[in-house]
Design a protein around this motif. Structure first.
Motif, PDB file in Angstrom:
ATOM      1  N   SER A  91      -2.353  -1.724   5.179  1.00  0.00           N
ATOM      2  CA  SER A  91      -1.579  -2.918   4.232  1.00  0.00           C
ATOM      3  C   SER A  91      -0.497  -2.777   3.896  1.00  0.00           C
ATOM      4  O   SER A  91       0.587  -3.467   3.766  1.00  0.00           O
ATOM      5  CB  SER A  91      -2.988  -3.076   3.166  1.00  0.00           C
ATOM      6  OG  SER A  91      -4.070  -3.382   3.766  1.00  0.00           O
ATOM      7  N   ALA A  92      -0.064  -1.499   3.217  1.00  0.00           N
ATOM      8  CA  ALA A  92       1.146  -1.233   2.624  1.00  0.00           C
ATOM      9  C   ALA A  92       2.311  -1.313   3.650  1.00  0.00           C
ATOM     10  O   ALA A  92       3.201  -1.994   3.470  1.00  0.00           O
ATOM     11  CB  ALA A  92       1.207   0.110   2.064  1.00  0.00           C
ATOM     12  N   LEU A  93       2.073  -0.740   4.895  1.00  0.00           N
ATOM     13  CA  LEU A  93       2.782  -0.846   6.115  1.00  0.00           C
ATOM     14  C   LEU A  93       3.152  -2.035   6.473  1.00  0.00           C
ATOM     15  O   LEU A  93       4.098  -2.678   6.856  1.00  0.00           O
ATOM     16  CB  LEU A  93       2.322   0.000   7.050  1.00  0.00           C
ATOM     17  CG  LEU A  93       2.354   1.750   6.982  1.00  0.00           C
ATOM     18  CD1 LEU A  93       1.755   2.414   8.138  1.00  0.00           C
ATOM     19  CD2 LEU A  93       3.866   2.000   6.888  1.00  0.00           C
ATOM     20  N   ALA A  94       1.919  -2.927   6.699  1.00  0.00           N
ATOM     21  CA  ALA A  94       2.067  -4.479   6.979  1.00  0.00           C
ATOM     22  C   ALA A  94       2.970  -5.227   5.822  1.00  0.00           C
ATOM     23  O   ALA A  94       3.742  -6.156   6.284  1.00  0.00           O
ATOM     24  CB  ALA A  94       0.934  -4.952   7.143  1.00  0.00           C
ATOM     25  N   ALA A  95       2.909  -4.969   4.660  1.00  0.00           N
ATOM     26  CA  ALA A  95       3.658  -5.538   3.734  1.00  0.00           C
ATOM     27  C   ALA A  95       4.944  -5.476   3.762  1.00  0.00           C
ATOM     28  O   ALA A  95       5.804  -6.231   3.695  1.00  0.00           O
ATOM     29  CB  ALA A  95       3.014  -5.133   2.307  1.00  0.00           C
ATOM     30  N   LEU A  96       5.418  -4.119   4.236  1.00  0.00           N
ATOM     31  CA  LEU A  96       6.905  -4.010   4.524  1.00  0.00           C
ATOM     32  C   LEU A  96       7.489  -4.679   5.893  1.00  0.00           C
ATOM     33  O   LEU A  96       8.508  -4.312   6.139  1.00  0.00           O
ATOM     34  CB  LEU A  96       7.011  -2.485   4.737  1.00  0.00           C
ATOM     35  CG  LEU A  96       6.714  -1.500   3.394  1.00  0.00           C
ATOM     36  CD1 LEU A  96       7.012  -0.304   3.726  1.00  0.00           C
ATOM     37  CD2 LEU A  96       8.035  -1.881   2.281  1.00  0.00           C
ATOM     38  N   ALA A 117       6.666   4.010  12.135  1.00  0.00           N
ATOM     39  CA  ALA A 117       7.882   4.428  12.072  1.00  0.00           C
ATOM     40  C   ALA A 117       7.977   5.786  10.978  1.00  0.00           C
ATOM     41  O   ALA A 117       7.281   5.422   9.944  1.00  0.00           O
ATOM     42  CB  ALA A 117       9.145   3.734  11.806  1.00  0.00           C
ATOM     43  N   PRO A 118       8.675   7.063  11.356  1.00  0.00           N
ATOM     44  CA  PRO A 118       8.428   7.874  10.296  1.00  0.00           C
ATOM     45  C   PRO A 118       8.944   7.572   8.915  1.00  0.00           C
ATOM     46  O   PRO A 118       8.693   7.955   7.763  1.00  0.00           O
ATOM     47  CB  PRO A 118       9.403   8.926  10.941  1.00  0.00           C
ATOM     48  CG  PRO A 118       9.070   8.625  12.382  1.00  0.00           C
ATOM     49  CD  PRO A 118       9.195   7.213  12.561  1.00  0.00           C
ATOM     50  N   GLY A 119       9.915   6.805   8.750  1.00  0.00           N
ATOM     51  CA  GLY A 119      10.694   6.253   7.543  1.00  0.00           C
ATOM     52  C   GLY A 119       9.765   5.714   6.680  1.00  0.00           C
ATOM     53  O   GLY A 119       9.421   5.773   5.376  1.00  0.00           O
ATOM     54  N   ASP A 120       9.222   4.615   7.545  1.00  0.00           N
ATOM     55  CA  ASP A 120       8.086   3.794   6.556  1.00  0.00           C
ATOM     56  C   ASP A 120       6.952   4.495   6.284  1.00  0.00           C
ATOM     57  O   ASP A 120       6.291   4.324   5.104  1.00  0.00           O
ATOM     58  CB  ASP A 120       7.553   2.627   7.726  1.00  0.00           C
ATOM     59  CG  ASP A 120       8.677   1.399   7.624  1.00  0.00           C
ATOM     60  OD1 ASP A 120       9.633   1.700   6.866  1.00  0.00           O
ATOM     61  OD2 ASP A 120       8.828   0.847   8.745  1.00  0.00           O
ATOM     62  N   ALA A 121       6.336   5.502   7.075  1.00  0.00           N
ATOM     63  CA  ALA A 121       5.173   6.344   6.844  1.00  0.00           C
ATOM     64  C   ALA A 121       5.637   7.266   5.708  1.00  0.00           C
ATOM     65  O   ALA A 121       4.779   7.303   4.839  1.00  0.00           O
ATOM     66  CB  ALA A 121       4.967   7.032   8.053  1.00  0.00           C
ATOM     67  N   LEU A 122       6.788   7.736   5.447  1.00  0.00           N
ATOM     68  CA  LEU A 122       6.892   8.788   4.367  1.00  0.00           C
ATOM     69  C   LEU A 122       7.224   7.893   3.154  1.00  0.00           C
ATOM     70  O   LEU A 122       6.748   8.439   2.173  1.00  0.00           O
ATOM     71  CB  LEU A 122       8.347   9.312   4.865  1.00  0.00           C
ATOM     72  CG  LEU A 122       8.268  10.406   5.945  1.00  0.00           C
ATOM     73  CD1 LEU A 122       9.571  11.256   6.127  1.00  0.00           C
ATOM     74  CD2 LEU A 122       7.276  11.677   5.257  1.00  0.00           C
ATOM     75  N   ARG A 123       7.625   6.782   3.200  1.00  0.00           N
ATOM     76  CA  ARG A 123       7.744   5.986   2.134  1.00  0.00           C
ATOM     77  C   ARG A 123       6.487   5.400   1.358  1.00  0.00           C
ATOM     78  O   ARG A 123       6.475   5.300   0.263  1.00  0.00           O
ATOM     79  CB  ARG A 123       8.672   4.716   2.227  1.00  0.00           C
ATOM     80  CG  ARG A 123      10.277   5.038   2.397  1.00  0.00           C
ATOM     81  CD  ARG A 123      11.055   3.705   2.356  1.00  0.00           C
ATOM     82  NE  ARG A 123      10.963   3.082   3.606  1.00  0.00           N
ATOM     83  CZ  ARG A 123      11.268   1.781   3.620  1.00  0.00           C
ATOM     84  NH1 ARG A 123      11.520   1.022   2.741  1.00  0.00           N
ATOM     85  NH2 ARG A 123      11.043   0.930   4.737  1.00  0.00           N
ATOM     86  N   THR A 124       5.417   5.303   2.196  1.00  0.00           N
ATOM     87  CA  THR A 124       3.942   4.910   1.861  1.00  0.00           C
ATOM     88  C   THR A 124       3.176   5.901   1.920  1.00  0.00           C
ATOM     89  O   THR A 124       1.898   5.567   1.640  1.00  0.00           O
ATOM     90  CB  THR A 124       3.964   3.802   2.650  1.00  0.00           C
ATOM     91  OG1 THR A 124       3.855   4.271   4.031  1.00  0.00           O
ATOM     92  CG2 THR A 124       4.710   2.547   2.837  1.00  0.00           C
TER      93      THR A 124
END
Length: 282
Positions: free
Chosen positions: A246-251, A257-264
């Motif tokens: 849900s957080a990744l989809a909201a972004l 992607a590694p960047g999105d994964a680490l940020r969430t």
């Protein structure tokens, strides 16, 4: 009512809760035999959601008792309305009348808590009573449940025994933070909920987060499966997987992607050590 394990699967599927054969059989037998069902499993595998989905699929109220250390009978079974009793005493005094104890401990002054509310539910469809995280309550509290779990009744010393006309569907959940009493286990059917297979987990997440893309859901779910094999304080479950997707989809992410994964990572890592361990595994 549901007449087979396949009927359980179909009914729960209509409310987007997917079950395997084992859980479908356990729920069916609980309904058919009128026995409480004790669900155990790791946090986040869908124990609480199972009771909610069952109530929704049956079109019946969900009555929830959240357990915690220090839970008292007055919070779980029943309680007397002391304010109304005091008001009745004052009104009687104003009228120069005298109330006996029997006048104050009547159904008029009784407050239903979750268990008595389930017993006194008028029907015709039984409610679903969820006794959530029973392992968090004190050992002594379990003894208060024996009569209810075995006979669908609650005894109130001042009024007698209330027995359910339509016995509720009872689901207890436990994360195994402590051992439950054998007497409680004997009164229940039992099922351990495993973390689902990859394909079933992907389908569960897809239904829970319909706005997420297929590649994102599969790659995130696969990664959660690998993360669960790490030495963690709290392994992420399905609930955390859904939160993460849900957080990744909201972004606006369409793939992992590694960047999105680490940020969430806050959606799946619940301690500083776990966050560090998961980040190092990327």
């Amino acid at each position: 009512m549901i007449d087979s394990p396949a009927g359980v699967r179909s009914a729960l599927d209509t409310v987007d809760y997917l079950v395997d054969d084992g859980l479908a059989m356990a729920v069916f037998l609980s309904l058919r035999l009128g026995k409480p069902l004790l669900l155990e499993g790791e946090p986040g595998v869908g124990k609480t959601a199972a009771a909610k989905a069952l109530a929704s699929s049956l079109g019946t109220p969900l009555i929830r008792l959240q357990c915690y250390e220090g839970l008292t009978p007055g919070e779980a079974l029943y309680e007397w309305n002391y304010q109304r009793q005091l008001l009745a005493i004052r009104l009687a005094e104003a009228r120069h009348e005298k109330l006996a104890d029997a006048d104050l401990f009547t159904a008029e002054f009784l407050q239903d808590r979750p268990i008595l509310r389930a017993v006194r539910h008028p029907g015709p469809t039984p409610p679903v009573l969820l006794i959530d995280e029973i392992d968090r309550a004190d050992d002594e509290f379990e003894a208060l449940l024996f009569e209810f779990l075995g006979e669908a009744s609650v005894t109130i010393p001042e009024l007698g025994t209330f027995t359910a006309i339509t016995p509720p569907v009872v689901v207890l959940t436990s994360n195994r933070s402590r051992d439950l009493h054998d007497a409680l286990r004997r009164r229940c059917l039992y099922h351990w909920i495993e973390f689902p297979t990859l394909d079933r987990a992907v389908e569960i997440v897809r239904r829970a987060v319909p706005g997420a893309t297929g590649p994102l859901i599969r790659s995130a779910t696969e990664l959660i499966g690998r993360i669960r094999r790490l030495e963690l304080d709290k392994s992420p479950g399905l609930a955390e997987t859904i939160d993460w997707v849900s957080a990744l989809a909201a972004l606006g992410a369409t793939d992992l992607a590694p960047g999105d994964a680490l940020r969430t990572l806050g959606a799946i890592a619940k301690t500083p050590d776990d966050r560090r361990t998961i980040a190092e595994a990327f």
